[in-house]
Design a protein around this motif. Structure first.
Motif, mmCIF file in Angstrom:
data_model
loop_
_atom_site.group_PDB
_atom_site.id
_atom_site.type_symbol
_atom_site.label_atom_id
_atom_site.label_comp_id
_atom_site.label_asym_id
_atom_site.label_seq_id
_atom_site.Cartn_x
_atom_site.Cartn_y
_atom_site.Cartn_z
ATOM 1 N N THR A 136 -9.794 -57.855 -3.642
ATOM 2 C CA THR A 136 -10.269 -57.882 -5.020
ATOM 3 C C THR A 136 -11.426 -56.896 -5.195
ATOM 4 O OG1 THR A 136 -9.590 -60.183 -5.303
ATOM 5 C CG2 THR A 136 -11.276 -59.352 -6.811
ATOM 6 N N ARG A 137 -12.360 -56.910 -4.235
ATOM 7 C CA ARG A 137 -13.507 -55.993 -4.308
ATOM 8 C C ARG A 137 -13.064 -54.542 -4.188
ATOM 9 N NH1 ARG A 137 -15.680 -59.997 -1.003
ATOM 10 N NH2 ARG A 137 -15.338 -58.717 0.856
ATOM 11 N N SER A 138 -12.178 -54.255 -3.239
ATOM 12 C CA SER A 138 -11.797 -52.860 -2.999
ATOM 13 C C SER A 138 -10.990 -52.276 -4.156
ATOM 14 C CB SER A 138 -11.018 -52.732 -1.693
ATOM 15 O OG SER A 138 -9.765 -53.354 -1.801
ATOM 16 N N GLY A 140 -11.510 -54.665 -9.169
ATOM 17 C CA GLY A 140 -11.088 -55.599 -10.206
ATOM 18 C C GLY A 140 -9.738 -55.279 -10.813
ATOM 19 N N ALA A 141 -9.075 -54.206 -10.339
ATOM 20 C CA ALA A 141 -7.752 -53.871 -10.869
ATOM 21 C C ALA A 141 -6.758 -54.992 -10.587
ATOM 22 C CB ALA A 141 -7.257 -52.562 -10.276
ATOM 23 N N VAL A 142 -6.898 -55.594 -9.398
ATOM 24 C CA VAL A 142 -6.120 -56.793 -9.070
ATOM 25 C C VAL A 142 -7.059 -57.795 -8.417
ATOM 26 C CG1 VAL A 142 -3.881 -55.653 -8.797
ATOM 27 C CG2 VAL A 142 -5.383 -55.887 -6.824
ATOM 28 N N ARG A 143 -6.788 -59.057 -8.695
ATOM 29 C CA ARG A 143 -7.551 -60.132 -8.065
ATOM 30 C C ARG A 143 -6.560 -61.093 -7.443
ATOM 31 N NH1 ARG A 143 -9.516 -65.363 -10.420
ATOM 32 N NH2 ARG A 143 -10.771 -66.264 -8.771
ATOM 33 N N LEU A 144 -6.770 -61.382 -6.175
ATOM 34 C CA LEU A 144 -5.889 -62.284 -5.444
ATOM 35 C C LEU A 144 -6.705 -63.450 -4.917
ATOM 36 C CD1 LEU A 144 -4.025 -59.565 -3.336
ATOM 37 C CD2 LEU A 144 -3.190 -60.681 -5.407
ATOM 38 N N ALA A 145 -6.204 -64.653 -5.122
ATOM 39 C CA ALA A 145 -6.896 -65.844 -4.629
ATOM 40 C C ALA A 145 -5.880 -66.967 -4.475
ATOM 41 C CB ALA A 145 -8.003 -66.265 -5.590
ATOM 42 N N ALA A 152 -1.416 -54.032 -2.626
ATOM 43 C CA ALA A 152 -2.614 -53.846 -3.444
ATOM 44 C C ALA A 152 -3.469 -52.681 -2.991
ATOM 45 C CB ALA A 152 -3.455 -55.126 -3.434
ATOM 46 N N VAL A 153 -3.182 -52.154 -1.801
ATOM 47 C CA VAL A 153 -3.998 -51.050 -1.262
ATOM 48 C C VAL A 153 -4.011 -49.861 -2.208
ATOM 49 C CG1 VAL A 153 -4.086 -49.316 0.582
ATOM 50 C CG2 VAL A 153 -3.813 -51.733 1.150
ATOM 51 N N GLU A 154 -2.887 -49.596 -2.871
ATOM 52 C CA GLU A 154 -2.826 -48.411 -3.743
ATOM 53 C C GLU A 154 -3.776 -48.505 -4.934
ATOM 54 O OE1 GLU A 154 0.403 -47.676 -6.917
ATOM 55 O OE2 GLU A 154 1.431 -48.821 -5.359
ATOM 56 N N TYR A 155 -4.265 -49.723 -5.245
ATOM 57 C CA TYR A 155 -5.172 -49.858 -6.360
ATOM 58 C C TYR A 155 -6.633 -49.861 -5.895
ATOM 59 C CZ TYR A 155 -0.757 -51.244 -8.324
ATOM 60 O OH TYR A 155 0.551 -51.256 -8.707
ATOM 61 N N GLY A 156 -6.847 -49.621 -4.628
ATOM 62 C CA GLY A 156 -8.194 -49.607 -4.066
ATOM 63 C C GLY A 156 -8.858 -48.269 -4.212
#
Length: 200
Positions: free
Chosen positions: A25-27, A30-35, A196-200
């Motif tokens: 989420t941090r990296s 905020g583009a994606v948040r996972l929990a 999600a790495v691509e949005y980091g």
């Protein structure tokens, strides 16, 4: 009946991944948040949706079971997810499964009904953020565009070759619930983190 009350010894299927989910989420900025949303009460209900028993169950829960395919009805702390013409998943706060079971059984009375606590079967991954739909689209065959799968929609589908129940939450910017079997949760989490790495 097995005791499903929460205990201090219980561990969620993704407890080991909490730090990695937070880091993703941090990296992503905020583009994606996972929990993980662990231990949600989940009760599977089967009955005739057009019967007086269904109406009585709706009154007891404070929400009507959705009759339109692939829709969700939400009220207070309960969500009813359409799974089939005579099948729903009622989701509530952690630890509420016994109360839900009891209320549904009492409301249905002598009508034919099946009420099963499936809380331990699945965990829930919350996927939110501006790129949540893009992230899920990488591994889901459904059209997730808001016109096709907008708020209040649900589907039993595949995500990264894993069977899930996908729910588009109806609150503003609430994203999606991904309900996945506990035995596949770690695999699916690894896939989501990698995608999600691509949005980091």
């Amino acid at each position: 009946m097995a005791d499903t009350a929460l205990t201090a010894r219980q561990h969620s299927p993704l407890a080991h991944a909490a730090d990695r989910l937070a880091a993703a989420t941090r990296s992503s900025g905020g583009a994606v948040r996972l929990a993980e949303l662990p231990f949600l009460a989940q009760v599977n209900v089967r009955l005739d949706g057009k019967s007086p028993a269904a109406d009585a169950v709706g009154l007891a829960l404070g929400l009507q079971l959705p009759l339109e395919p692939n829709t969700v009805v939400r009220a207070a702390d309960l969500t009813a997810v359409w799974l089939g013409p005579d099948e729903w998943l009622v989701v509530g706060r952690p630890g509420a499964q016994r109360d839900l079971e009891s209320r549904i059984r009492m409301a249905a009375g002598d009508g034919p009904v099946s009420v099963i606590d499936v809380s331990a079967q699945r965990t829930t991954i919350l996927v939110t953020g501006p790129r949540a739909r893009d992230l899920l689209s990488h591994g889901c065959p459904l059209d997730l565009h808001p016109r096709a799968f907008g708020p209040g929609r649900c589907a039993q589908t595949m995500l990264a070759r894993t069977q899930v129940v996908l729910v588009a939450r109806d609150e503003a910017r609430a994203g999606f619930w991904v309900l996945v079997r506990s035995s596949f949760a770690a695999y699916l989490t690894d896939w989501l983190l990698d995608a999600a790495v691509e949005y980091g």
